[in-house]
Design a protein around this motif. Structure first.
Motif, PDB file in Angstrom:
ATOM      1  N   GLY A 119       0.817  -1.205   0.000  1.00 46.76           N
ATOM      2  CA  GLY A 119       0.000   0.000   0.000  1.00 46.76           C
ATOM      3  C   GLY A 119       0.852   1.258   0.000  1.00 46.76           C
ATOM      4  N   GLN A 120       1.913   1.254   0.803  1.00 46.07           N
ATOM      5  CA  GLN A 120       2.816   2.404   0.834  1.00 46.07           C
ATOM      6  C   GLN A 120       3.544   2.552  -0.496  1.00 46.07           C
ATOM      7  OE1 GLN A 120       5.345   1.838   4.248  1.00 46.07           O
ATOM      8  NE2 GLN A 120       3.774   2.487   5.698  1.00 46.07           N
ATOM      9  N   ALA A 121       3.965   1.429  -1.067  1.00 47.76           N
ATOM     10  CA  ALA A 121       4.637   1.487  -2.361  1.00 47.76           C
ATOM     11  C   ALA A 121       3.726   2.085  -3.422  1.00 47.76           C
ATOM     12  CB  ALA A 121       5.095   0.087  -2.776  1.00 47.76           C
ATOM     13  N   ALA A 122       2.474   1.652  -3.444  1.00 46.58           N
ATOM     14  CA  ALA A 122       1.522   2.160  -4.439  1.00 46.58           C
ATOM     15  C   ALA A 122       1.198   3.630  -4.202  1.00 46.58           C
ATOM     16  CB  ALA A 122       0.244   1.330  -4.403  1.00 46.58           C
ATOM     17  N   ARG A 123       1.167   4.035  -2.946  1.00 45.80           N
ATOM     18  CA  ARG A 123       0.818   5.421  -2.620  1.00 45.80           C
ATOM     19  C   ARG A 123       1.938   6.389  -2.962  1.00 45.80           C
ATOM     20  NH1 ARG A 123      -1.741   7.771   3.009  1.00 45.80           N
ATOM     21  NH2 ARG A 123      -3.522   6.588   2.226  1.00 45.80           N
ATOM     22  N   TYR A 124       3.173   5.995  -2.730  1.00 46.31           N
ATOM     23  CA  TYR A 124       4.277   6.943  -2.845  1.00 46.31           C
ATOM     24  C   TYR A 124       5.071   6.824  -4.145  1.00 46.31           C
ATOM     25  CZ  TYR A 124       3.681   8.419   1.993  1.00 46.31           C
ATOM     26  OH  TYR A 124       3.183   8.950   3.157  1.00 46.31           O
ATOM     27  N   VAL A 154      -0.234  -2.389 -12.654  1.00 43.75           N
ATOM     28  CA  VAL A 154       0.346  -3.714 -12.407  1.00 43.75           C
ATOM     29  C   VAL A 154      -0.137  -4.385 -11.129  1.00 43.75           C
ATOM     30  CG1 VAL A 154       2.425  -3.090 -13.693  1.00 43.75           C
ATOM     31  CG2 VAL A 154       2.410  -2.835 -11.208  1.00 43.75           C
ATOM     32  N   LEU A 155      -0.621  -3.599 -10.168  1.00 43.60           N
ATOM     33  CA  LEU A 155      -0.956  -4.184  -8.873  1.00 43.60           C
ATOM     34  C   LEU A 155      -2.421  -4.609  -8.858  1.00 43.60           C
ATOM     35  CD1 LEU A 155       0.351  -4.813  -6.170  1.00 43.60           C
ATOM     36  CD2 LEU A 155      -0.385  -2.578  -5.333  1.00 43.60           C
ATOM     37  N   ARG A 202      -8.214  -8.713  -2.121  1.00 40.20           N
ATOM     38  CA  ARG A 202      -8.916  -7.765  -2.980  1.00 40.20           C
ATOM     39  C   ARG A 202      -8.020  -6.544  -3.112  1.00 40.20           C
ATOM     40  NH1 ARG A 202     -13.937  -5.960  -0.123  1.00 40.20           N
ATOM     41  NH2 ARG A 202     -14.365  -4.908  -2.083  1.00 40.20           N
ATOM     42  N   VAL A 203      -8.015  -5.933  -4.275  1.00 37.49           N
ATOM     43  CA  VAL A 203      -7.286  -4.679  -4.482  1.00 37.49           C
ATOM     44  C   VAL A 203      -8.322  -3.611  -4.778  1.00 37.49           C
ATOM     45  CG1 VAL A 203      -5.577  -3.451  -5.850  1.00 37.49           C
ATOM     46  CG2 VAL A 203      -5.223  -5.868  -5.301  1.00 37.49           C
ATOM     47  N   ILE A 204      -8.399  -2.642  -3.891  1.00 37.77           N
ATOM     48  CA  ILE A 204      -9.406  -1.582  -4.006  1.00 37.77           C
ATOM     49  C   ILE A 204      -8.704  -0.225  -4.034  1.00 37.77           C
ATOM     50  CG2 ILE A 204     -11.111  -2.999  -2.780  1.00 37.77           C
ATOM     51  CD1 ILE A 204     -10.615  -1.195  -0.322  1.00 37.77           C
ATOM     52  N   PRO A 205      -9.404   0.823  -4.472  1.00 31.04           N
ATOM     53  CA  PRO A 205      -8.800   2.155  -4.423  1.00 31.04           C
ATOM     54  C   PRO A 205      -8.640   2.614  -2.967  1.00 31.04           C
ATOM     55  CG  PRO A 205     -10.629   2.086  -5.983  1.00 31.04           C
ATOM     56  CD  PRO A 205     -10.692   0.823  -5.190  1.00 31.04           C
ATOM     57  N   ASP A 206      -7.479   3.134  -2.652  1.00 26.40           N
ATOM     58  CA  ASP A 206      -7.251   3.725  -1.338  1.00 26.40           C
ATOM     59  C   ASP A 206      -8.217   4.905  -1.173  1.00 26.40           C
ATOM     60  OD1 ASP A 206      -6.200   5.446   0.736  1.00 26.40           O
ATOM     61  OD2 ASP A 206      -4.273   4.421   0.549  1.00 26.40           O
ATOM     62  N   PRO A 207      -9.021   4.934  -0.096  1.00 29.83           N
ATOM     63  CA  PRO A 207      -9.986   6.019   0.060  1.00 29.83           C
ATOM     64  C   PRO A 207      -9.343   7.393   0.209  1.00 29.83           C
ATOM     65  CG  PRO A 207      -9.905   4.648   2.040  1.00 29.83           C
ATOM     66  CD  PRO A 207      -9.130   3.934   0.984  1.00 29.83           C
ATOM     67  N   GLU A 208      -8.077   7.446   0.577  1.00 26.14           N
ATOM     68  CA  GLU A 208      -7.386   8.729   0.729  1.00 26.14           C
ATOM     69  C   GLU A 208      -6.774   9.211  -0.582  1.00 26.14           C
ATOM     70  OE1 GLU A 208      -6.990  10.840   3.340  1.00 26.14           O
ATOM     71  OE2 GLU A 208      -8.420   9.639   4.484  1.00 26.14           O
ATOM     72  N   THR A 249      -5.028   5.312  -4.946  1.00 25.66           N
ATOM     73  CA  THR A 249      -4.029   4.351  -5.384  1.00 25.66           C
ATOM     74  C   THR A 249      -4.411   2.947  -4.922  1.00 25.66           C
ATOM     75  OG1 THR A 249      -2.736   4.893  -3.401  1.00 25.66           O
ATOM     76  CG2 THR A 249      -2.157   6.029  -5.445  1.00 25.66           C
ATOM     77  N   PRO A 250      -3.846   1.898  -5.526  1.00 32.27           N
ATOM     78  CA  PRO A 250      -4.245   0.533  -5.154  1.00 32.27           C
ATOM     79  C   PRO A 250      -3.951   0.220  -3.690  1.00 32.27           C
ATOM     80  CG  PRO A 250      -3.039   0.525  -7.231  1.00 32.27           C
ATOM     81  CD  PRO A 250      -2.903   1.906  -6.665  1.00 32.27           C
ATOM     82  N   LEU A 251      -4.910  -0.417  -3.046  1.00 34.21           N
ATOM     83  CA  LEU A 251      -4.782  -0.827  -1.652  1.00 34.21           C
ATOM     84  C   LEU A 251      -5.105  -2.316  -1.572  1.00 34.21           C
ATOM     85  CD1 LEU A 251      -4.339   0.087   1.312  1.00 34.21           C
ATOM     86  CD2 LEU A 251      -6.801   0.503   1.441  1.00 34.21           C
ATOM     87  N   VAL A 252      -4.173  -3.096  -1.017  1.00 33.90           N
ATOM     88  CA  VAL A 252      -4.321  -4.542  -0.951  1.00 33.90           C
ATOM     89  C   VAL A 252      -5.004  -4.939   0.357  1.00 33.90           C
ATOM     90  CG1 VAL A 252      -3.078  -6.750  -0.878  1.00 33.90           C
ATOM     91  CG2 VAL A 252      -2.298  -4.911  -2.404  1.00 33.90           C
ATOM     92  N   ILE A 253      -6.122  -5.626   0.247  1.00 36.26           N
ATOM     93  CA  ILE A 253      -6.873  -6.110   1.407  1.00 36.26           C
ATOM     94  C   ILE A 253      -6.856  -7.634   1.394  1.00 36.26           C
ATOM     95  CG2 ILE A 253      -9.046  -6.048   2.675  1.00 36.26           C
ATOM     96  CD1 ILE A 253      -7.795  -3.294   2.339  1.00 36.26           C
TER      97      ILE A 253
END
Length: 272
Positions: free
Chosen positions: A205-210, A231-232, A246-252, A255-259
């Motif tokens: 999640g941090q990698a996808a965000r930053y 890719v994620l 599940r990979v969903i959009p980060d609400p903030e 970006t991809p967020l892995v759940i």
């Protein structure tokens, strides 16, 4: 601002420790002017790749290029003027203060018999200020907290004043707040100074965000590379990390967020 370029690439790269192949046949382009995160399971070759990209580990085969030039044909000083590195768990010299540590970053800029200059001191002062370590300049590094120590090492890399910065697991052993502090600093350095950044991270999640660009390794091979949103996905996480999710959009950030999907065991533990 950084100069155009700062593109780091690997071509047919093999990296070994003794007879053991860690990274094999890797072809990879890391875009200049971007933040790249290298991710993958434990022991997949992330840190070994960074060592190969910075000439700390000589390739068994293949080449590493910086803007089209083989880094192994560059002088150590020329490379140090282009590329800064924060290694994983760096070893701090005994009893060294924060400012003395950061001053080491100016070594590539020193010439024989040349005195310490006002420009050198400005670079050190600016690095301390940007990393929030000015108040710690006289403190011994070995007495700092983990987050403070990591910032001091980043300040050293900044004082080196390179357009390309490589960070090997800069958030390791830090709590969540200090992880975000370090990653926010990396984002600021990229946005404000235009630096090209390559960093090894564990948290997807941090990698996808930053990061602007994601490199995914599996068993020393390239599993995927590209923009995080491209890719994620759940299939990639399952094949590389062996995790159903599940990979969903980060609400903030969007970006991809892995759940990770809940298993019966996890659900039972949570309810207990």
């Amino acid at each position: 601002m950084s100069a155009p370029g700062n593109q780091l690439s690997a071509h047919g790269l093999d990296l070994r420790y003794g007879d053991r192949l860690i990274v094999g046949g890797l072809d990879l382009v890391l875009p200049g002017g971007a933040v790249t995160a290298v991710v993958g399971p434990n022991a997949c070759g992330k840190s070994t790749l960074l060592r190969g990209l910075t000439r700390l580990l000589a390739p068994a085969a293949g080449t590493v290029m910086l803007d089209g030039s083989d880094i192994h044909r560059m002088s150590a000083r020329a490379l140090a003027l282009r590329m800064g590195l924060l290694p994983q768990q760096p070893v701090t010299p005994d009893a060294i203060t924060v400012e003395a540590l950061v001053r080491l970053g100016r070594y590539p800029h020193q010439k024989l018999l040349s005195p310490w200059s006002a420009a050198d001191q400005r670079a050190v002062d600016e690095a301390l200020e940007r990393t929030g370590t000015t108040a710690l300049r006289d403190q011994p590094v070995d007495r700092l907290s983990g987050g403070q120590r990591q910032r001091a090492w980043i300040a050293l890399a900044l004082a080196q004043d390179t357009d390309l910065l490589l960070l090997d697991e800069p958030t390791t052993f830090l709590d969540l707040r200090h992880q975000l502090d370090v990653l926010d600093l990396v984002a600021e350095l990229h946005a404000e100074a235009g630096r090209t950044v390559v960093m090894v991270l564990h948290d997807l999640g941090q990698a996808a965000r930053y990061a602007d660009h994601l490199v995914v390794l599996k068993a020393g091979r390239l599993a995927a590379a590209g923009a995080p949103a491209d890719v994620l996905d759940a299939e990639l996480v399952r094949s590389v990390f062996d995790v159903d999710c599940r990979v969903i959009p980060d609400p903030e950030t969007g970006t991809p967020l892995v759940i990770p999907k809940a298993t019966t065991k996890r659900t039972a533990n949570a309810s207990g």
